[in-house]
Design a protein around this motif. Sequence first.
Motif, PDB file in Angstrom:
ATOM      1  N   MET A   1       9.858 -33.077  26.093  1.00 16.79           N
ATOM      2  CA  MET A   1       8.507 -32.666  25.795  1.00 16.79           C
ATOM      3  C   MET A   1       7.784 -33.868  25.163  1.00 16.79           C
ATOM      4  SD  MET A   1       7.205 -29.614  23.202  1.00 16.79           S
ATOM      5  CE  MET A   1       8.676 -28.742  23.313  1.00 16.79           C
ATOM      6  N   PRO A   2       7.002 -34.629  25.920  1.00 14.52           N
ATOM      7  CA  PRO A   2       6.325 -35.823  25.411  1.00 14.52           C
ATOM      8  C   PRO A   2       5.407 -35.496  24.254  1.00 14.52           C
ATOM      9  CG  PRO A   2       6.155 -35.707  27.798  1.00 14.52           C
ATOM     10  CD  PRO A   2       6.742 -34.408  27.325  1.00 14.52           C
ATOM     11  N   GLY A   3       5.456 -36.344  23.240  1.00 13.55           N
ATOM     12  CA  GLY A   3       4.574 -36.190  22.093  1.00 13.55           C
ATOM     13  C   GLY A   3       4.913 -35.010  21.213  1.00 13.55           C
ATOM     14  N   ALA A   4       6.135 -34.492  21.319  1.00 14.77           N
ATOM     15  CA  ALA A   4       6.526 -33.346  20.496  1.00 14.77           C
ATOM     16  C   ALA A   4       6.575 -33.760  19.037  1.00 14.77           C
ATOM     17  CB  ALA A   4       7.884 -32.819  20.938  1.00 14.77           C
ATOM     18  N   GLU A   5       6.121 -32.889  18.181  1.00 12.15           N
ATOM     19  CA  GLU A   5       6.168 -33.152  16.754  1.00 12.15           C
ATOM     20  C   GLU A   5       7.189 -32.234  16.109  1.00 12.15           C
ATOM     21  OE1 GLU A   5       2.490 -33.357  14.659  1.00 12.15           O
ATOM     22  OE2 GLU A   5       1.469 -34.245  16.356  1.00 12.15           O
ATOM     23  N   VAL A   6       8.039 -32.826  15.289  1.00  9.73           N
ATOM     24  CA  VAL A   6       9.041 -32.071  14.549  1.00  9.73           C
ATOM     25  C   VAL A   6       8.824 -32.361  13.079  1.00  9.73           C
ATOM     26  CG1 VAL A   6      11.514 -31.743  14.157  1.00  9.73           C
ATOM     27  CG2 VAL A   6      10.672 -32.301  16.448  1.00  9.73           C
ATOM     28  N   THR A   7       8.788 -31.329  12.284  1.00  8.33           N
ATOM     29  CA  THR A   7       8.602 -31.527  10.857  1.00  8.33           C
ATOM     30  C   THR A   7       9.741 -30.870  10.092  1.00  8.33           C
ATOM     31  OG1 THR A   7       7.260 -29.539  10.658  1.00  8.33           O
ATOM     32  CG2 THR A   7       6.083 -31.609  11.047  1.00  8.33           C
ATOM     33  N   ALA A   8      10.074 -31.452   8.965  1.00  8.41           N
ATOM     34  CA  ALA A   8      11.063 -30.872   8.061  1.00  8.41           C
ATOM     35  C   ALA A   8      10.389 -30.683   6.721  1.00  8.41           C
ATOM     36  CB  ALA A   8      12.268 -31.795   7.913  1.00  8.41           C
ATOM     37  N   ASP A   9      10.580 -29.545   6.149  1.00 13.52           N
ATOM     38  CA  ASP A   9      10.018 -29.247   4.838  1.00 13.52           C
ATOM     39  C   ASP A   9      11.072 -29.595   3.791  1.00 13.52           C
ATOM     40  OD1 ASP A   9       8.933 -28.263   2.539  1.00 13.52           O
ATOM     41  OD2 ASP A   9       8.645 -26.223   3.285  1.00 13.52           O
ATOM     42  N   PRO A  10      10.881 -30.705   3.033  1.00 12.06           N
ATOM     43  CA  PRO A  10      11.881 -31.103   2.040  1.00 12.06           C
ATOM     44  C   PRO A  10      12.179 -29.991   1.035  1.00 12.06           C
ATOM     45  CG  PRO A  10      10.238 -32.817   2.296  1.00 12.06           C
ATOM     46  CD  PRO A  10       9.760 -31.618   3.081  1.00 12.06           C
ATOM     47  N   GLU A  23      21.472 -45.259  14.215  1.00 12.37           N
ATOM     48  CA  GLU A  23      22.660 -45.834  14.850  1.00 12.37           C
ATOM     49  C   GLU A  23      22.894 -45.273  16.247  1.00 12.37           C
ATOM     50  OE1 GLU A  23      25.759 -44.903  12.067  1.00 12.37           O
ATOM     51  OE2 GLU A  23      25.688 -46.927  11.244  1.00 12.37           O
ATOM     52  N   ARG A  24      22.577 -44.017  16.474  1.00 18.19           N
ATOM     53  CA  ARG A  24      22.927 -43.351  17.731  1.00 18.19           C
ATOM     54  C   ARG A  24      21.904 -43.520  18.846  1.00 18.19           C
ATOM     55  NH1 ARG A  24      25.589 -37.944  15.110  1.00 18.19           N
ATOM     56  NH2 ARG A  24      27.221 -39.099  14.047  1.00 18.19           N
ATOM     57  N   ILE A  25      20.652 -43.682  18.511  1.00 14.70           N
ATOM     58  CA  ILE A  25      19.615 -43.786  19.542  1.00 14.70           C
ATOM     59  C   ILE A  25      19.844 -44.970  20.490  1.00 14.70           C
ATOM     60  CG2 ILE A  25      17.149 -44.250  19.890  1.00 14.70           C
ATOM     61  CD1 ILE A  25      16.624 -42.290  17.611  1.00 14.70           C
ATOM     62  N   PRO A  26      20.181 -46.161  20.002  1.00 13.60           N
ATOM     63  CA  PRO A  26      20.445 -47.259  20.941  1.00 13.60           C
ATOM     64  C   PRO A  26      21.611 -46.976  21.878  1.00 13.60           C
ATOM     65  CG  PRO A  26      20.068 -48.137  18.746  1.00 13.60           C
ATOM     66  CD  PRO A  26      20.178 -46.636  18.614  1.00 13.60           C
ATOM     67  N   LEU A  27      22.583 -46.184  21.447  1.00 15.28           N
ATOM     68  CA  LEU A  27      23.708 -45.834  22.309  1.00 15.28           C
ATOM     69  C   LEU A  27      23.259 -45.004  23.503  1.00 15.28           C
ATOM     70  CD1 LEU A  27      26.330 -44.882  19.576  1.00 15.28           C
ATOM     71  CD2 LEU A  27      26.164 -47.034  20.853  1.00 15.28           C
ATOM     72  N   LEU A  28      22.115 -44.337  23.354  1.00 19.81           N
ATOM     73  CA  LEU A  28      21.556 -43.524  24.430  1.00 19.81           C
ATOM     74  C   LEU A  28      20.518 -44.280  25.250  1.00 19.81           C
ATOM     75  CD1 LEU A  28      21.071 -40.238  22.402  1.00 19.81           C
ATOM     76  CD2 LEU A  28      22.840 -40.706  24.101  1.00 19.81           C
ATOM     77  N   GLY A  29      20.328 -45.573  24.929  1.00 21.97           N
ATOM     78  CA  GLY A  29      19.356 -46.377  25.654  1.00 21.97           C
ATOM     79  C   GLY A  29      17.937 -46.184  25.160  1.00 21.97           C
ATOM     80  N   GLY A  30      17.789 -45.677  23.945  1.00 25.80           N
ATOM     81  CA  GLY A  30      16.454 -45.403  23.406  1.00 25.80           C
ATOM     82  C   GLY A  30      16.068 -46.340  22.287  1.00 25.80           C
ATOM     83  N   LEU A  47      13.596 -41.757  24.211  1.00 31.32           N
ATOM     84  CA  LEU A  47      14.865 -41.700  24.918  1.00 31.32           C
ATOM     85  C   LEU A  47      14.608 -41.567  26.405  1.00 31.32           C
ATOM     86  CD1 LEU A  47      16.760 -39.141  22.663  1.00 31.32           C
ATOM     87  CD2 LEU A  47      17.211 -41.584  22.834  1.00 31.32           C
ATOM     88  N   PRO A  48      15.458 -42.185  27.232  1.00 33.87           N
ATOM     89  CA  PRO A  48      15.305 -41.993  28.667  1.00 33.87           C
ATOM     90  C   PRO A  48      15.666 -40.562  29.047  1.00 33.87           C
ATOM     91  CG  PRO A  48      17.252 -43.319  28.195  1.00 33.87           C
ATOM     92  CD  PRO A  48      16.537 -43.092  26.897  1.00 33.87           C
ATOM     93  N   GLN A  49      15.013 -40.054  30.072  1.00 40.31           N
ATOM     94  CA  GLN A  49      15.320 -38.701  30.541  1.00 40.31           C
ATOM     95  C   GLN A  49      16.778 -38.624  30.963  1.00 40.31           C
ATOM     96  OE1 GLN A  49      12.420 -37.911  33.627  1.00 40.31           O
ATOM     97  NE2 GLN A  49      11.294 -36.603  32.218  1.00 40.31           N
TER      98      GLN A  49
END
Length: 56
Positions: A1-10, A23-30, A47-49
């Motif tokens: 979902m392009p441009g999806a926003e995720v928020t966390a309430d501390p 650390e993990r995103i580059p392993l996925l090519g992102g 991230l790539p599809q």
Amino acid sequence: MPGAEVTADPGQGGRFGLFSVRERIPLLGGRLDIAPLAPGSRVTICLPQGSASRVS
């Protein structure tokens, strides 16, 4: 979902573990970009599809 926003309430204990994600995103090519904003920060993850299907 392009441009999806995720928020966390501390106040609700929502934590995403950016160190682990970083650390993990580059392993996925992102890529992960973190930019300061006033107030707060902008976190962009690209991230790539189909990258989730490569994770075991």
